[in-house]
Design an enzyme around this catalytic site. Structure first.
Site, PDB file in Angstrom:
ATOM      1  N   TYR A   1      10.645   9.265   1.693  1.00  0.00           N
ATOM      2  CA  TYR A   1      10.675   8.279   0.600  1.00  0.00           C
ATOM      3  C   TYR A   1      11.290   8.801  -0.701  1.00  0.00           C
ATOM      4  O   TYR A   1      11.400   8.052  -1.673  1.00  0.00           O
ATOM      5  CB  TYR A   1       9.253   7.756   0.339  1.00  0.00           C
ATOM      6  CG  TYR A   1       8.650   7.083   1.557  1.00  0.00           C
ATOM      7  CD1 TYR A   1       9.193   5.902   2.056  1.00  0.00           C
ATOM      8  CD2 TYR A   1       7.570   7.644   2.230  1.00  0.00           C
ATOM      9  CE1 TYR A   1       8.666   5.299   3.185  1.00  0.00           C
ATOM     10  CE2 TYR A   1       7.034   7.042   3.363  1.00  0.00           C
ATOM     11  CZ  TYR A   1       7.583   5.871   3.837  1.00  0.00           C
ATOM     12  OH  TYR A   1       7.069   5.266   4.956  1.00  0.00           O
TER      13      TYR A   1
ATOM     14  N   GLU B   1      13.027  -8.825   1.439  1.00  0.00           N
ATOM     15  CA  GLU B   1      12.198  -7.733   1.977  1.00  0.00           C
ATOM     16  C   GLU B   1      12.937  -6.408   1.752  1.00  0.00           C
ATOM     17  O   GLU B   1      14.121  -6.310   2.076  1.00  0.00           O
ATOM     18  CB  GLU B   1      12.000  -7.980   3.483  1.00  0.00           C
ATOM     19  CG  GLU B   1      11.263  -6.881   4.212  1.00  0.00           C
ATOM     20  CD  GLU B   1      11.299  -7.077   5.749  1.00  0.00           C
ATOM     21  OE1 GLU B   1      12.025  -7.987   6.241  1.00  0.00           O
ATOM     22  OE2 GLU B   1      10.624  -6.304   6.447  1.00  0.00           O
TER      23      GLU B   1
ATOM     24  N   ASN C   1       8.299  -5.201  -1.074  1.00  0.00           N
ATOM     25  CA  ASN C   1       8.121  -4.119  -0.103  1.00  0.00           C
ATOM     26  C   ASN C   1       6.652  -4.160   0.335  1.00  0.00           C
ATOM     27  O   ASN C   1       5.780  -3.599  -0.338  1.00  0.00           O
ATOM     28  CB  ASN C   1       8.458  -2.754  -0.716  1.00  0.00           C
ATOM     29  CG  ASN C   1       8.395  -1.637   0.317  1.00  0.00           C
ATOM     30  OD1 ASN C   1       7.878  -1.843   1.426  1.00  0.00           O
ATOM     31  ND2 ASN C   1       8.898  -0.471  -0.032  1.00  0.00           N
TER      32      ASN C   1
ATOM     33  N   PRO D   1       0.782  -1.219   0.000  1.00  0.00           N
ATOM     34  CA  PRO D   1       0.000   0.000   0.000  1.00  0.00           C
ATOM     35  C   PRO D   1       0.822   1.282   0.000  1.00  0.00           C
ATOM     36  O   PRO D   1       1.832   1.389   0.692  1.00  0.00           O
ATOM     37  CB  PRO D   1      -0.825  -0.099   1.293  1.00  0.00           C
ATOM     38  CG  PRO D   1      -0.139  -1.117   2.128  1.00  0.00           C
ATOM     39  CD  PRO D   1       0.497  -2.066   1.174  1.00  0.00           C
ATOM     40  N   ASN D   2       0.346   2.223  -0.798  1.00  0.00           N
ATOM     41  CA  ASN D   2       0.895   3.586  -0.885  1.00  0.00           C
ATOM     42  C   ASN D   2       2.224   3.695  -1.623  1.00  0.00           C
ATOM     43  O   ASN D   2       2.761   4.789  -1.771  1.00  0.00           O
ATOM     44  CB  ASN D   2       1.019   4.230   0.519  1.00  0.00           C
ATOM     45  CG  ASN D   2      -0.316   4.264   1.234  1.00  0.00           C
ATOM     46  OD1 ASN D   2      -1.271   4.804   0.698  1.00  0.00           O
ATOM     47  ND2 ASN D   2      -0.402   3.655   2.408  1.00  0.00           N
TER      48      ASN D   2
ATOM     49  N   ARG E   1      12.891   4.281  12.907  1.00  0.00           N
ATOM     50  CA  ARG E   1      11.601   4.992  12.886  1.00  0.00           C
ATOM     51  C   ARG E   1      10.737   4.574  14.090  1.00  0.00           C
ATOM     52  O   ARG E   1      11.254   4.082  15.080  1.00  0.00           O
ATOM     53  CB  ARG E   1      10.926   4.762  11.533  1.00  0.00           C
ATOM     54  CG  ARG E   1      11.768   5.362  10.369  1.00  0.00           C
ATOM     55  CD  ARG E   1      11.070   5.256   9.043  1.00  0.00           C
ATOM     56  NE  ARG E   1       9.834   6.034   9.028  1.00  0.00           N
ATOM     57  CZ  ARG E   1       8.914   5.932   8.069  1.00  0.00           C
ATOM     58  NH1 ARG E   1       9.117   5.094   7.047  1.00  0.00           N
ATOM     59  NH2 ARG E   1       7.819   6.661   8.114  1.00  0.00           N
TER      60      ARG E   1
ATOM     61  N   ARG F   1       4.068  11.128  -1.699  1.00  0.00           N
ATOM     62  CA  ARG F   1       3.961  10.898  -0.254  1.00  0.00           C
ATOM     63  C   ARG F   1       5.299  11.207   0.450  1.00  0.00           C
ATOM     64  O   ARG F   1       6.359  10.763   0.007  1.00  0.00           O
ATOM     65  CB  ARG F   1       3.523   9.441   0.044  1.00  0.00           C
ATOM     66  CG  ARG F   1       4.598   8.406  -0.221  1.00  0.00           C
ATOM     67  CD  ARG F   1       4.162   6.988   0.058  1.00  0.00           C
ATOM     68  NE  ARG F   1       3.953   6.697   1.456  1.00  0.00           N
ATOM     69  CZ  ARG F   1       4.178   5.493   1.982  1.00  0.00           C
ATOM     70  NH1 ARG F   1       4.630   4.482   1.238  1.00  0.00           N
ATOM     71  NH2 ARG F   1       3.958   5.284   3.253  1.00  0.00           N
TER      72      ARG F   1
ATOM     73  N   HIS G   1      12.770  -2.079   2.174  1.00  0.00           N
ATOM     74  CA  HIS G   1      12.147  -0.838   2.624  1.00  0.00           C
ATOM     75  C   HIS G   1      12.994   0.322   2.140  1.00  0.00           C
ATOM     76  O   HIS G   1      14.224   0.290   2.283  1.00  0.00           O
ATOM     77  CB  HIS G   1      12.027  -0.792   4.152  1.00  0.00           C
ATOM     78  CG  HIS G   1      11.210  -1.920   4.671  1.00  0.00           C
ATOM     79  ND1 HIS G   1       9.849  -1.967   4.515  1.00  0.00           N
ATOM     80  CD2 HIS G   1      11.568  -3.074   5.275  1.00  0.00           C
ATOM     81  CE1 HIS G   1       9.402  -3.099   5.022  1.00  0.00           C
ATOM     82  NE2 HIS G   1      10.425  -3.798   5.492  1.00  0.00           N
TER      83      HIS G   1
ATOM     84  N   ALA H   1       3.151  -0.840   4.774  1.00  0.00           N
ATOM     85  CA  ALA H   1       2.571  -0.885   6.126  1.00  0.00           C
ATOM     86  C   ALA H   1       2.194  -2.307   6.554  1.00  0.00           C
ATOM     87  O   ALA H   1       2.220  -2.628   7.750  1.00  0.00           O
ATOM     88  CB  ALA H   1       1.352   0.028   6.198  1.00  0.00           C
TER      89      ALA H   1
END
Ligand code: DQA
Length: 148
Positions: free
Chosen positions: A22, A97, A73, A9-10, A106, A17, A99, A76
């Site tokens: 990012y 994975e 990725n 998502p996103n 974070r 965003r 990111h 969320a």
């Protein structure tokens, strides 16, 4: 070799965003960068992005027997989804994975990754270059498996 570039998502909102976190590169430029890297390294890439957990589960299941590696990725859903972990465990496709941001520095809620347990490696905080590094990792893994 066939690699699926799977985004949660996103990630389609890249460039819009939170650019301070990012970056300014949008989703299409990310795909273009990956496509170029795929050409250079002689692999086939397929892209899939969804904002819906179940669609991501479906895509992982559909990849069984068709894909040799997944660059994932989960965005969320990384921090919430047992369903994605179980889907990866079901198909046993080598997965890295990724990111874009460094999740380790974070918020506390980003410190858990459910999918990590089913991944051969995690690349976090290398910006969008992390996707290319993940591809290289999968290629190396694939070559080592074929040599064995
Ligand atoms: C992300 C990090 C996640 O915590 C976040 O929810 C995202 C993107 C990253 O690429 O840095 O959407 O996966």
């Amino acid at each position: 070799m066939n690699i699926l570039i799977l985004n949660g998502p996103n990630i389609n909102m890249l460039g819009i965003r939170e650019p301070g976190i990012y970056g300014k590169e949008d989703y299409n430029s990310l795909c273009e960068k990956i496509r170029k890297h795929a050409e250079k390294t002689n692999v086939n890439v397929e892209f899939y992005q969804s904002n819906h957990e179940g669609f991501l589960v479906d895509k992982i299941q559909e990849s069984y027997g068709k894909v040799d590696g997944i660059v994932f990725n989960p965005a969320a859903y990384t921090h919430t989804s047992v369903a994605l972990l179980d889907a990866l465990k079901s198909v046993c496709i080598p997965t890295v994975e990724v990111h874009i941001s460094d999740v380790s520095v974070r918020e506390d809620f980003r410190q858990i990754s459910y999918v990590r347990a089913a991944c051969i490696k995690t690349i976090s905080g290398h910006g969008t270059d992390g996707y290319l590094e993940a591809m290289d990792e999968l290629i190396k893994h694939h070559e080592e498996k074929n040599e064995a």
